[in-house]
Design a protein around this motif. Structure first.
Motif, short mmCIF file in Angstrom:
data_model
loop_
_atom_site.label_atom_id
_atom_site.label_comp_id
_atom_site.label_asym_id
_atom_site.label_seq_id
_atom_site.Cartn_x
_atom_site.Cartn_y
_atom_site.Cartn_z
N ARG A 156 39.36 46.06 44.56
CA ARG A 156 38.95 45.05 45.54
C ARG A 156 37.45 44.86 45.55
N HIS A 169 42.36 37.60 43.69
CA HIS A 169 42.81 38.91 44.16
C HIS A 169 43.22 39.76 42.96
N GLU A 214 47.05 37.13 46.21
CA GLU A 214 47.52 38.40 45.66
C GLU A 214 48.79 38.28 44.83
#
Length: 271
Positions: A54, A69, A90
């Motif tokens: 991240r 992501h 994501e």
């Protein structure tokens, strides 16, 4: 990784006529930088190193203006043109040979876990500012128009425009044929359709149809003459490639440059 990088750089030259050389692409194209950072962060993510993944993605966002992501799955030869403001969630899934322009969002519509972002199949093009939201599938070869908001499934080969997004056409054999001919000649006319009020696009489509008809008729006539005993070459005509046109353009410019130099040397005023 090196092979993937070569593919990523090569696809830039295929889809961006402004690209001049490999060094320029590697040092000044944020889409390439964002994809390279994502490849690394995605690897970390799937090895359980979630925070480093991240943080690396956050650094990539700061560097390029593109937010991907680490959990997103991206295929080969993916190209983000310009890139500023692109957001990929994501659980997004992107196939091979896809292209995104600046301001595109592949977002979710729920806070629940599980699949909540879109899936793009192979050869999808998403125009600037478009929003594709929710766990929907955009079929292979589809085109999403600029600023469209897509909330429903998109069939393969379809073109979607508007808010909310609506299918304005589904490409049949004629559109696929135009696409193949346009690619051979080195330009991209297949992102537009006859239904769009663009006279330039309509003119290009007519030129492509005319070229296809001329090729077909010439081939038929050559075969007919050969059958009647004429000494004609009925072999298949070599297809025109984009490189042939570029070479022709360079050769055509050289005599003009020499003529201009001669005029300036003699002081002749042609006005």
């Amino acid at each position: 990784m090196l092979q993937r990088l070569r593919e990523d750089v090569r696809c830039v030259f295929e889809r961006d006529p402004a690209a001049r050389n490999t060094f320029e692409v590697l040092t000044t194209y944020p889409g390439v930088h964002a994809l390279l950072i994502h490849r690394i962060s995605h690897c970390l993510w799937h090895h359980g190193l979630r925070w480093p993944a991240r943080f690396l993605a956050y650094f990539g966002r700061w560097l390029t203006g593109i937010e991907i992501h680490p959990g997103a799955c991206i295929g080969r030869r993916f190209f983000i043109d310009h890139g500023m403001g692109v957001v990929i969630g994501e659980t997004a899934r992107i196939g091979d040979d896809c292209t995104l322009y600046h301001g595109v969002t592949l977002g979710g519509t729920t806070w629940g876990r599980g699949q909540r972002h879109p899936q793009l199949e192979n050869n999808v093009v998403v125009g600037a500012g478009a929003k594709i939201l929710g766990p929907i599938c955009v079929g292979e070869g589809a085109r999403i128009g600029s600023n469209a908001v897509v909330l429903k499934e998109v069939p393969a080969g379809a073109t979607v425009v508007g808010i909310p997004g609506r299918v304005v056409t589904q490409r049949g054999e004629d559109e696929a044929r135009r696409e193949r001919m346009a690619r051979r000649m080195g330009f991209d006319a297949y992102g537009t359709t006859r239904d769009m009020p663009d006279p330039v696009a309509v003119a290009i489509h007519r030129i492509l149809d005319h070229l296809h008809t001329v090729d077909q008729r010439l081939d038929e006539n050559s075969h007919a003459l050969r059958t009647l005993g004429a000494a004609v070459d009925d072999s298949r005509i070599r297809e025109v490639e984009a490189g042939d046109l570029r070479d022709l353009g360079l050769r055509a410019e050289e005599p003009a440059a020499e003529t201009a130099g001669t005029d300036s040397g003699t002081g002749t005023d042609n006005t």
